[in-house]
Motif scaffolding. Sequence first.
Motif, mmCIF file in Angstrom:
data_model
loop_
_atom_site.group_PDB
_atom_site.id
_atom_site.type_symbol
_atom_site.label_atom_id
_atom_site.label_comp_id
_atom_site.label_asym_id
_atom_site.label_seq_id
_atom_site.Cartn_x
_atom_site.Cartn_y
_atom_site.Cartn_z
ATOM 1 N N LEU A 262 2.833 -16.004 2.503
ATOM 2 C CA LEU A 262 4.234 -15.488 1.635
ATOM 3 C C LEU A 262 4.461 -14.042 2.027
ATOM 4 C CD1 LEU A 262 3.147 -17.648 -1.528
ATOM 5 C CD2 LEU A 262 4.502 -18.903 0.098
ATOM 6 N N LEU A 263 4.431 -13.183 1.930
ATOM 7 C CA LEU A 263 5.110 -12.359 1.794
ATOM 8 C C LEU A 263 5.221 -11.956 3.675
ATOM 9 C CD1 LEU A 263 2.007 -9.864 0.069
ATOM 10 C CD2 LEU A 263 4.247 -10.024 -0.534
ATOM 11 N N GLY A 264 5.137 -12.590 4.577
ATOM 12 C CA GLY A 264 5.047 -12.325 6.239
ATOM 13 C C GLY A 264 4.530 -11.235 6.229
ATOM 14 N N ALA A 265 3.162 -11.315 5.818
ATOM 15 C CA ALA A 265 2.572 -10.144 6.736
ATOM 16 C C ALA A 265 0.864 -10.736 6.990
ATOM 17 C CB ALA A 265 1.703 -9.577 5.024
ATOM 18 N N ASN A 266 0.724 -9.663 7.702
ATOM 19 C CA ASN A 266 -1.284 -10.115 8.020
ATOM 20 C C ASN A 266 -1.721 -9.365 8.408
ATOM 21 O OD1 ASN A 266 -1.147 -9.202 11.156
ATOM 22 N ND2 ASN A 266 0.546 -10.048 10.973
ATOM 23 N N ILE A 267 -3.401 -9.318 7.859
ATOM 24 C CA ILE A 267 -4.170 -8.791 7.357
ATOM 25 C C ILE A 267 -5.187 -9.208 8.041
ATOM 26 C CG2 ILE A 267 -5.781 -7.705 5.678
ATOM 27 C CD1 ILE A 267 -3.758 -7.779 3.809
ATOM 28 N N ARG A 268 -6.010 -8.660 9.116
ATOM 29 C CA ARG A 268 -7.173 -8.584 10.220
ATOM 30 C C ARG A 268 -7.830 -8.121 9.509
ATOM 31 N NH1 ARG A 268 -2.371 -8.647 12.484
ATOM 32 N NH2 ARG A 268 -3.261 -6.542 13.823
ATOM 33 N N VAL A 269 -9.613 -8.032 9.915
ATOM 34 C CA VAL A 269 -10.800 -7.351 9.887
ATOM 35 C C VAL A 269 -11.541 -7.662 10.653
ATOM 36 C CG1 VAL A 269 -12.429 -6.570 8.031
ATOM 37 C CG2 VAL A 269 -10.163 -7.358 7.626
ATOM 38 N N ASN A 270 -11.833 -6.292 11.743
ATOM 39 C CA ASN A 270 -12.386 -6.835 12.120
ATOM 40 C C ASN A 270 -13.682 -5.344 12.710
ATOM 41 O OD1 ASN A 270 -10.443 -5.105 13.557
ATOM 42 N ND2 ASN A 270 -11.875 -5.049 15.462
ATOM 43 N N ALA A 271 -14.559 -5.678 13.391
ATOM 44 C CA ALA A 271 -15.834 -4.769 13.227
ATOM 45 C C ALA A 271 -15.941 -4.638 14.690
ATOM 46 C CB ALA A 271 -17.235 -5.119 12.535
ATOM 47 N N THR A 272 -16.260 -3.103 15.201
ATOM 48 C CA THR A 272 -16.401 -2.442 16.604
ATOM 49 C C THR A 272 -17.892 -1.384 16.295
ATOM 50 O OG1 THR A 272 -14.961 -0.414 16.310
ATOM 51 C CG2 THR A 272 -14.297 -2.414 16.874
ATOM 52 N N ASP A 273 -18.299 -1.689 17.747
ATOM 53 C CA ASP A 273 -19.324 -0.588 17.733
ATOM 54 C C ASP A 273 -19.429 -0.039 17.207
ATOM 55 O OD1 ASP A 273 -20.038 -2.189 20.124
ATOM 56 O OD2 ASP A 273 -19.181 -0.677 21.768
ATOM 57 N N GLU A 274 -18.875 0.788 16.691
ATOM 58 C CA GLU A 274 -18.539 2.410 15.634
ATOM 59 C C GLU A 274 -17.896 2.217 13.924
ATOM 60 O OE1 GLU A 274 -18.165 5.816 17.675
ATOM 61 O OE2 GLU A 274 -18.191 4.959 19.871
ATOM 62 N N LYS A 275 -16.721 1.204 13.923
ATOM 63 C CA LYS A 275 -15.886 1.279 12.988
ATOM 64 C C LYS A 275 -16.191 -0.241 12.454
ATOM 65 C CE LYS A 275 -13.040 4.401 14.513
ATOM 66 N NZ LYS A 275 -13.338 5.002 15.327
ATOM 67 N N VAL A 276 -15.835 -0.502 11.113
ATOM 68 C CA VAL A 276 -15.036 -1.686 10.324
ATOM 69 C C VAL A 276 -13.740 -1.479 10.502
ATOM 70 C CG1 VAL A 276 -15.357 -2.956 8.677
ATOM 71 C CG2 VAL A 276 -17.053 -2.260 9.522
#
Length: 944
Positions: A580-594
């Motif tokens: 509803l905010l026209g937003a997108n939020i993603r969460v992902n993990a890599t070898d070295e980060k969240v």
Amino acid sequence: MKSSLKSFLFAFLLVVLTGNARAQQTAEAPGFEVEFETFTLDNGLKVIFHVDRSDPVVAVALTSHVGSAREKQGRTGFAHLFEHLLFLESENLGKGGLDKLSARIGGSGANGSTSRDRTNYFQTVPNDALEKMIWAEADKLGYFINTVTEPVLAKEKQVVKNEKRQRVDNQPYGNTMYVIDKNLYPENHPYNWQVIGSLEDLQNATLEDVKEFFNQWYVPNNVVLTIAGDFDTAQAKQWVEKYFGEIKRGPEIKDLEKRPANLQQTKKLYYEDNFAQLPELTMAWPSVPSYHKDSYALEVLANYLSEGKNAPFYKELVANKKLTPNVQMFNYTSELAGQFMLQVRAYDGTDLDKVHSAVEETFWKFEKEGISEKDLKRIKAGQETAFYNSLSSVLGKGFQLAQYEIFANDPGMINKEINYILAVTPQDVMRVYKKYIQNKPFVATSFVPEGQKELALENSVAAEVEEEEIVMGAEQEFNLEEEVTYNRTPSSFDRTVEPPYGPSPQVKVPEIWDQKLENGLEVYGIKNSEVPLVQFILEIKGGMLLEDPSKIGVSNLLANMLTKGTKNRSPQELEEAIELLGANIRVNATDEKVIISGSTLAKNFEATMKLVEEILLQPRWDEEEFALAKQQVINRIQQQKASPDYIVSNEFRKLIYGENHILSHNNLGTESTVEAISLQDLKDYYARNLSPHLASFLVVGDIENEAVIAEVKDITENWSVKNVIFEDLPAVLPPAESKVYFYDVPGAKQSVLHIGYPALAETDEDFFPATVMNYRLGGGSFASQLTQELREGKGYTYGIRSGFNGSTFTGPFLISSGVRSNITFEAVDLVKQILRNYPENFNEQDLEVTKGFMIKSNARKFETMGSKLQMLQEISNYDKPMDYALQQEEIVRNITVPEIKALAQKYINPDKMYYLIVGDAATQLDRLEDLGFGEPVLLNPSEK
């Protein structure tokens, strides 16, 4: 890239997204519009100008109204073949053509794409090279075809055939669209065949066929030239008239009639896919051409039914019946017809009849409930953001204007189409569903693993798919060194003289602000007001580095779970709040980060950050969502087992890092490690390892730094610092001597190569100079020796590249490619020779090309919001100075040939590398012993 299928889908989706988004934008800002001007030369060439002064760059695109739909049966793939040929040579640019010019002028890389209905050629360059680009594009259109000889055609046939093998024949489900289109459209319909064509048609194409096709379709009165960026329009008009004006007009070209698919009955087909590990159902209904009044409601229908946790298909097939991790649906429109597509890749062993029954049940529920006004609002809010994102580059704007000119006969549609989208109502959505989908015939394909045809839809018949047989020495020989003469096309002036550069562009290095908070979190930002958007990244060090080796996959599952609701919001409520905010939020993990990342309308930044705070600090820990997430990850792991590209990547990690190194693992984990992970494991990882002193917040957009700091402080106020312990990692060393490893994929149409060794971390002093050294080896695309010799010289591959891939830890030097199966040894042996000779044969001309590209391309370096975010990541992740881009430019300016040679001798040694090949062992394995590195090691002998 120079590809057809992926490029077309990108262009198609771009049109859909920008069009739909425009509706919401205009509702709130009626005065918004994209300004442009057009004119037409006497020979029929249509020209569109759009001025954008934000960066000293200009995008030039030449779009021909010819795609596969203008081809003849038995002579398919010609439009896509020309997409390749037009980069190679022209009368006045000479051999190497636009590719060689691009490297010298700092361009983005001359590229192209082909669809059913158009072919385009495009590049973004510093604005001092605009006249050069207009000269080059005119040469492509009017002074090219004489340079196409039998050897040139023979070589490029092999390149295109390699592309087909790589993108279609050697991929799971790669032949799906071939089967769909063959059965949706009758044989005499121009959408019955694929854009890339057939291997047989390509092989049978004669030089006379090719020239006839070019002379019919690549004429000024069938072409649109688009120029967008920072340039003087009056001067550009003179250049366009000078270089294009005397090219002769072609025969009159009539528009093709609209031809919607006239499907009389449902067709069900199955195919046992050699590469597939999971069953996949695809359904296609005839729909409408591009810009048809019903296309807008069909787009909303597809979005509503399939996108996100609130979608009916998600609720029924994913959450309730647990048949699949996701459902894809889209309205695929083209100039003459359209097709409404649904695709479900089911879990292992799932009978596709169950999937189809669930699809029908979902449709029945939709027929009763329809779509609400609130859902329409939610969908359009996301489309507004997508619209702004599509305008973040001058090339994107140029693409849109050309698309509207060709298919809507009006570039002004860029400012009008919003009216059609705004007019979509819930009643329209139900109307188009009933008109095109409900109880209407469709084509359904069941692609199932070999030996599992019982999973296909009941009453399906076997699909006919052309399978290429691997035959050694089957390809046509050619000699590009032959001296060729041809009659030059006359011109009123000497076109062999390359135009001069214009005034040097004034490179605009963004101003960066930064601040470190009391809890250790660092904030970096760049204000960018070109579009009313904000993009952001919150990076937290850790990722797989902090995992128990017996339970690899914890951080990936944690990232997955963080968007599955919060303490006070269900997964559906959280998703709806974001949309509803026209937003997108993603969460992902890599070898070295969240990593938590996303974008939002600038006016909604504060509200979006409140949701980021909930996601980070108030996870829901939903047991049902956790079980579903595990199932989805295992599904992804199973899919990767089927893909040669994933196989080679996963096996190469093991060679580079060794079995005792955490980075040797795929961060998804394995089926067994994921099965062993509990929800408590995620909670423990979260409680121990997510700490603000390990985090950085990066932001680019139309917002002041004070507002950013205020929101980040709010997020971190209740985020406690933890004592996070990172284990010391074992050192990784190159092999003492080279060794060949082979992973068998029986029947593979290509061999996928990974060649390299553990080399450098990005924090090493030599990392950037080594990257400069690698430009002419394999980092410079068509300016590189690997591409020139393996693709342009031999036709062995569709693409090959090399590069250094370190981070804060030592990473590999890697050469990667897919080569046609029957020359696997020859390709690897040629790579070895190039590596051995590179330190010796690098010369002043190579250095000149390297410097020319790396310095001039800085004008493009900060054009988009994404490129600015990447700049902030470089500074944050590797502790680089704020002006590192300028410092790197000085390194390039001052580097010498002896220094390049020393770097090459130090870091490019073909006798101390791992040579990994994924392909057909029965035909290719034994020959590789002739490389001189001993007997190849078969990595999966039990599976052979």
